[in-house]
Motif scaffolding. Structure first.
Motif, PDB file in Angstrom:
ATOM      1  N   THR A 174       0.677  -1.135   0.137  1.00 23.48           N
ATOM      2  CA  THR A 174       0.039  -0.126  -0.231  1.00 23.48           C
ATOM      3  C   THR A 174       1.170   0.912   0.031  1.00 23.48           C
ATOM      4  O   THR A 174       0.583   2.361  -0.091  1.00 23.48           O
ATOM      5  N   GLY A 175       2.167   1.098   0.836  1.00 24.33           N
ATOM      6  CA  GLY A 175       2.985   2.438   0.162  1.00 24.33           C
ATOM      7  C   GLY A 175       2.924   3.347   1.698  1.00 24.33           C
ATOM      8  O   GLY A 175       3.804   3.823   1.928  1.00 24.33           O
ATOM      9  N   ARG A 176       1.844   3.551   2.582  1.00 24.08           N
ATOM     10  CA  ARG A 176       1.833   4.217   3.779  1.00 24.08           C
ATOM     11  C   ARG A 176       0.859   3.269   4.881  1.00 24.08           C
ATOM     12  O   ARG A 176       0.673   2.877   4.365  1.00 24.08           O
ATOM     13  N   ARG A 177       1.122   4.436   5.763  1.00 24.15           N
ATOM     14  CA  ARG A 177       1.532   2.644   6.861  1.00 24.15           C
ATOM     15  C   ARG A 177      -0.274   3.210   7.237  1.00 24.15           C
ATOM     16  O   ARG A 177      -0.556   1.892   7.824  1.00 24.15           O
ATOM     17  N   VAL A 178      -0.894   4.462   7.310  1.00 22.85           N
ATOM     18  CA  VAL A 178      -2.326   4.576   7.712  1.00 22.85           C
ATOM     19  C   VAL A 178      -2.952   2.833   7.200  1.00 22.85           C
ATOM     20  O   VAL A 178      -3.761   2.232   7.386  1.00 22.85           O
ATOM     21  N   ASP A 179      -2.880   3.021   5.393  1.00 22.13           N
ATOM     22  CA  ASP A 179      -3.676   2.183   4.679  1.00 22.13           C
ATOM     23  C   ASP A 179      -3.139   1.190   5.117  1.00 22.13           C
ATOM     24  O   ASP A 179      -3.896  -0.061   5.103  1.00 22.13           O
ATOM     25  N   ALA A 180      -1.985   0.407   5.560  1.00 19.71           N
ATOM     26  CA  ALA A 180      -0.856  -0.452   5.896  1.00 19.71           C
ATOM     27  C   ALA A 180      -2.255  -1.099   7.043  1.00 19.71           C
ATOM     28  O   ALA A 180      -1.909  -2.108   7.369  1.00 19.71           O
ATOM     29  N   GLU A 181      -2.219   0.014   8.058  1.00 20.19           N
ATOM     30  CA  GLU A 181      -3.033  -0.984   8.913  1.00 20.19           C
ATOM     31  C   GLU A 181      -4.000  -0.930   8.960  1.00 20.19           C
ATOM     32  O   GLU A 181      -4.661  -2.172   9.403  1.00 20.19           O
ATOM     33  N   ASP A 182      -5.202  -0.610   7.923  1.00 19.94           N
ATOM     34  CA  ASP A 182      -6.471  -0.873   7.641  1.00 19.94           C
ATOM     35  C   ASP A 182      -6.434  -2.138   6.987  1.00 19.94           C
ATOM     36  O   ASP A 182      -7.787  -3.203   7.474  1.00 19.94           O
ATOM     37  N   ALA A 183      -5.863  -1.978   6.217  1.00 19.43           N
ATOM     38  CA  ALA A 183      -5.250  -3.736   5.391  1.00 19.43           C
ATOM     39  C   ALA A 183      -5.484  -4.244   6.057  1.00 19.43           C
ATOM     40  O   ALA A 183      -5.609  -5.365   6.845  1.00 19.43           O
ATOM     41  N   THR A 184      -4.584  -4.055   6.937  1.00 25.22           N
ATOM     42  CA  THR A 184      -3.839  -5.245   8.791  1.00 25.22           C
ATOM     43  C   THR A 184      -4.705  -6.416   9.150  1.00 25.22           C
ATOM     44  O   THR A 184      -4.931  -7.415   8.868  1.00 25.22           O
ATOM     45  N   GLN A 185      -6.037  -5.418  10.097  1.00 21.01           N
ATOM     46  CA  GLN A 185      -6.661  -5.742  10.320  1.00 21.01           C
ATOM     47  C   GLN A 185      -8.484  -6.726   9.958  1.00 21.01           C
ATOM     48  O   GLN A 185      -8.196  -7.511  10.660  1.00 21.01           O
ATOM     49  N   GLU A 186      -8.311  -6.172   8.584  1.00 23.16           N
ATOM     50  CA  GLU A 186      -9.154  -6.706   7.784  1.00 23.16           C
ATOM     51  C   GLU A 186      -8.980  -8.535   7.487  1.00 23.16           C
ATOM     52  O   GLU A 186      -8.708  -8.968   7.485  1.00 23.16           O
ATOM     53  N   ILE A 187      -7.380  -8.064   6.936  1.00 20.80           N
ATOM     54  CA  ILE A 187      -6.815  -9.233   6.521  1.00 20.80           C
ATOM     55  C   ILE A 187      -6.840 -10.204   7.586  1.00 20.80           C
ATOM     56  O   ILE A 187      -6.903 -11.932   7.473  1.00 20.80           O
TER      57      ILE A 187
END
Length: 271
Positions: free
Chosen positions: A39-52
């Protein structure tokens, strides 16, 4: 909790609370690092990680131990990440990236060493965003995370030949973007991280007060500046990031949700 991946997964499916926590412990950091690179950005990675992680936990009954828990989680993660809405940094192009490496200016503010490190880490993230998603996934899995070819192809759900083709194309693109530009790889090249701090601040991808990646929580020993002196190729440069730690608050939120019993059953298996 100790035990093989298969043992821990079986106990988690049976409802063992400690096993559920152990599954999360084993996969949360690797999944987060994959999400951050994709994703390239921490905020997007955190959201995606929770969903994953929710998907991982609710699919535990489909784990057959044909791969490790982490590799199996990567497969679920990649499927999710490839289908995310378009991310802000995905508007970057390889040609534009190369041009940006030449736009340098002096910086006279405080914390220049930390901010130069922030530039290096953010620059590597931006380069990955210049790749199309299938190529980026192949490059991150094979070149950054170091998965073997057959393993990476399994994660992506494609034939090994398709994976190799995507990886080689991505490698060529990454090499081409940095060739003759990056001073970390070529002392004669013009770009220096310390000379791009001003540009980064001006464009908003470097926060001089609270740098995002240079101060990110990590697992294990942090890399030192001397490690960059031993770079052999572009792959080394893209791998030379700290071992970022997934935010515990996201993992705990997932664990609390699963333990609550309110989650509506198992989701369908991944294709």
């Amino acid at each position: 909790m100790t035990g093989t991946d298969a043992d821990v997964a079986a106990a988690a499916v049976a409802g063992d609370s400690d096993a559920l926590a152990e599954v999360l412990r084993r996969v949360q950091d690797p999944v987060y690092r994959l999400a951050l690179r994709m994703t390239g950005r921490r905020v997007d990675a955190e959201d995606a990680t929770q969903e994953i992680l929710i998907r991982v936990m609710t699919r535990m009954s489909s784990f057959r131990a044909e791969a490790s828990l982490v590799t199996w989680a990567y497969r679920i993660a990649v499927n999710h990440l490839l289908n995310l809405r378009r991310q802000p940094r995905e508007d970057l192009t390889l040609d534009g990236y190369r041009e940006d490496l030449l736009r340098q200016s002096s910086y006279d503010g405080p914390d220049s060493a930390v901010l130069a490190e922030e530039v290096r880490l953010q620059c590597a993230q931006a380069l990955l965003q210049c790749l199309d998603r299938p190529g980026r996934a192949a490059y991150v899995l094979g070149e950054v995370l170091g998965l073997a070819g057959q393993e990476a192809a399994w994660v992506l759900g494609v034939p090994a030949a398709t994976y190799r083709k995507r990886l080689e194309r991505a490698r060529d693109q990454v090499r081409g973007a940095l060739r003759g530009r990056c001073g970390l790889l070529d002392p004669a090249a013009p770009c220096r991280c310390s000379r791009r701090i001003g540009q980064g601040i001006e464009k908003g991808w470097v926060d001089p007060v609270a740098p995002v990646l240079a101060t990110h929580a990590t697992r294990g020993a942090a890399r030192t500046a001397g490690d960059l002196g031993r770079l052999r190729d572009v792959g080394d440069l893209l791998r030379a990031h700290p071992d970022y730690a997934a935010p515990e608050s996201r993992a705990q939120a997932v664990l609390t949700l699963i333990r609550s019993g309110r989650y509506p059953g198992l989701l369908p298996d991944e294709p």
